[in-house]
Design a protein around this motif. Structure first.
Motif, PDB file in Angstrom:
ATOM      1  N   ALA A   1       0.839  -1.207   0.000  1.00 58.39           N
ATOM      2  CA  ALA A   1       0.000   0.000   0.000  1.00 58.39           C
ATOM      3  C   ALA A   1       0.868   1.249   0.000  1.00 58.39           C
ATOM      4  O   ALA A   1       0.579   2.224  -0.719  1.00 58.39           O
ATOM      5  CB  ALA A   1      -0.921  -0.015   1.207  1.00 58.39           C
TER       6      ALA A   1
ATOM      7  N   ARG B   1       3.860   1.675  -1.207  1.00 60.63           N
ATOM      8  CA  ARG B   1       4.444   1.887  -2.540  1.00 60.63           C
ATOM      9  C   ARG B   1       3.409   2.492  -3.483  1.00 60.63           C
ATOM     10  O   ARG B   1       3.717   3.406  -4.256  1.00 60.63           O
ATOM     11  CB  ARG B   1       4.986   0.573  -3.099  1.00 60.63           C
ATOM     12  N   CYS B   2       2.183   1.983  -3.423  1.00 57.75           N
ATOM     13  CA  CYS B   2       1.117   2.526  -4.269  1.00 57.75           C
ATOM     14  C   CYS B   2       0.840   3.991  -3.931  1.00 57.75           C
ATOM     15  O   CYS B   2       0.734   4.846  -4.822  1.00 57.75           O
ATOM     16  CB  CYS B   2      -0.168   1.723  -4.086  1.00 57.75           C
TER      17      CYS B   2
ATOM     18  N   ARG C   1       3.568   6.339  -5.003  1.00 59.31           N
ATOM     19  CA  ARG C   1       3.651   6.465  -6.458  1.00 59.31           C
ATOM     20  C   ARG C   1       2.506   7.285  -7.033  1.00 59.31           C
ATOM     21  O   ARG C   1       2.701   8.157  -7.884  1.00 59.31           O
ATOM     22  CB  ARG C   1       3.667   5.066  -7.073  1.00 59.31           C
ATOM     23  N   ASN C   2       1.280   7.027  -6.562  1.00 58.16           N
ATOM     24  CA  ASN C   2       0.096   7.606  -7.207  1.00 58.16           C
ATOM     25  C   ASN C   2      -0.764   8.483  -6.305  1.00 58.16           C
ATOM     26  O   ASN C   2      -1.728   9.074  -6.777  1.00 58.16           O
ATOM     27  CB  ASN C   2      -0.792   6.481  -7.755  1.00 58.16           C
TER      28      ASN C   2
ATOM     29  N   THR D   1      -5.274   5.848  -5.841  1.00 52.30           N
ATOM     30  CA  THR D   1      -4.992   4.437  -5.584  1.00 52.30           C
ATOM     31  C   THR D   1      -6.257   3.738  -5.109  1.00 52.30           C
ATOM     32  O   THR D   1      -6.934   4.223  -4.201  1.00 52.30           O
ATOM     33  CB  THR D   1      -3.906   4.280  -4.496  1.00 52.30           C
TER      34      THR D   1
ATOM     35  N   ASP E   1      -5.585  -1.778  -6.662  1.00 55.85           N
ATOM     36  CA  ASP E   1      -4.172  -1.485  -6.875  1.00 55.85           C
ATOM     37  C   ASP E   1      -3.327  -2.068  -5.743  1.00 55.85           C
ATOM     38  O   ASP E   1      -2.250  -2.631  -5.982  1.00 55.85           O
ATOM     39  CB  ASP E   1      -3.948   0.033  -6.938  1.00 55.85           C
ATOM     40  N   VAL E   2      -3.823  -1.921  -4.523  1.00 56.31           N
ATOM     41  CA  VAL E   2      -3.094  -2.435  -3.357  1.00 56.31           C
ATOM     42  C   VAL E   2      -2.999  -3.961  -3.427  1.00 56.31           C
ATOM     43  O   VAL E   2      -1.945  -4.545  -3.143  1.00 56.31           O
ATOM     44  CB  VAL E   2      -3.764  -1.980  -2.053  1.00 56.31           C
TER      45      VAL E   2
ATOM     46  N   GLU F   1      -0.362  -4.884  -5.967  1.00 57.40           N
ATOM     47  CA  GLU F   1       0.979  -4.543  -5.508  1.00 57.40           C
ATOM     48  C   GLU F   1       1.459  -5.511  -4.434  1.00 57.40           C
ATOM     49  O   GLU F   1       2.629  -5.917  -4.409  1.00 57.40           O
ATOM     50  CB  GLU F   1       1.003  -3.105  -4.963  1.00 57.40           C
TER      51      GLU F   1
ATOM     52  N   LYS G   1      -9.505   1.464   2.525  1.00 58.16           N
ATOM     53  CA  LYS G   1      -8.289   2.195   2.179  1.00 58.16           C
ATOM     54  C   LYS G   1      -7.941   3.200   3.276  1.00 58.16           C
ATOM     55  O   LYS G   1      -6.762   3.433   3.577  1.00 58.16           O
ATOM     56  CB  LYS G   1      -8.481   2.909   0.838  1.00 58.16           C
TER      57      LYS G   1
END
Length: 209
Positions: free
Chosen positions: A20, A22-23, A26-27, A32, A36-37, A40, A55
């Protein structure tokens, strides 16, 4: 059915939080999705939702962990007698937190600077996160005040300047460095330490203003 060990549960939670982070780094939080999590982290929805129901819970858990890492690192330095000088403390703490949530994603750059900027921005709209940040900042200020007072007792810092004033500037130095990392690209922590050492070595003589 074999009982799942606590070590396994902790490792799975770590895997989710790192994915999470990293996501988010990044975004951003709002771009996110939970899907996406899942991708990843390489886990199923069931595996993730066992630990985090939304989230928002992930965001709060990552923020709590980041702030706790910073508070713990500074508290450990403050317990040393005498405490290390600011460049040593700050260098040590920054390296510790950069190795924390999100680790080092692709490209070799730490996720933490971009992640912490996302957290700061989110506190402007999330009351629970804002309360966490306020508590963390208050604790960090109190710790730095103790360190500065130790410097003053040792004659290393002027005693006529309130310790809280110096503590706020030291915290701002770290915040500014993190912002530089996130916005303008990676800078080695040694750059921060060298700059602090140079400023600490200035001789202002009898000037009082």
């Amino acid at each position: 059915m074999a009982r799942v060990s606590q070590a396994h549960l902790d490792a799975r939670r770590r895997q989710i939080l790192d994915g999470a982070a990293r996501c988010f780094a990044r975004n951003g939080f709002h771009a996110t999705s939970m899907q996406d999590v899942l991708r990843e982290a390489g886990l199923s929805a069931g595996a993730v939702y066992r630990y985090f129901s939304s989230k928002e819970e992930l965001i709060e858990a990552i923020a709590d962990e980041a702030f706790d890492t910073i508070r713990t690192a500074f508290a450990e330095a403050a317990r040393e007698s005498p405490p290390p000088l600011p460049d040593a403390i700050i260098g040590r703490v920054v390296r510790q937190v950069y190795a924390g949530p999100g680790g080092t994603p692709e490209g070799g750059r730490p996720a933490f600077p971009r992640l912490i900027l996302q957290v700061w921005a989110e506190t402007l709209r999330n009351e629970r996160l804002s309360a966490t940040l306020d508590e963390g900042y208050a604790t960090l200020r109190a710790t730095w005040i103790e360190v500065v007072e130790s410097y003053q007792r040792a004659g290393l810092v002027r005693a006529d300047v309130p310790a809280d004033d110096i503590a706020r500037i030291l915290i701002a130095t770290v915040q500014g460095f993190i912002a530089q990392q996130a916005l303008f690209g990676e800078v080695d922590v040694e750059v921060l330490q060298r700059g602090l050492r140079a400023l600490m070595s200035m001789d202002i003589g009898d000037r009082s203003s």
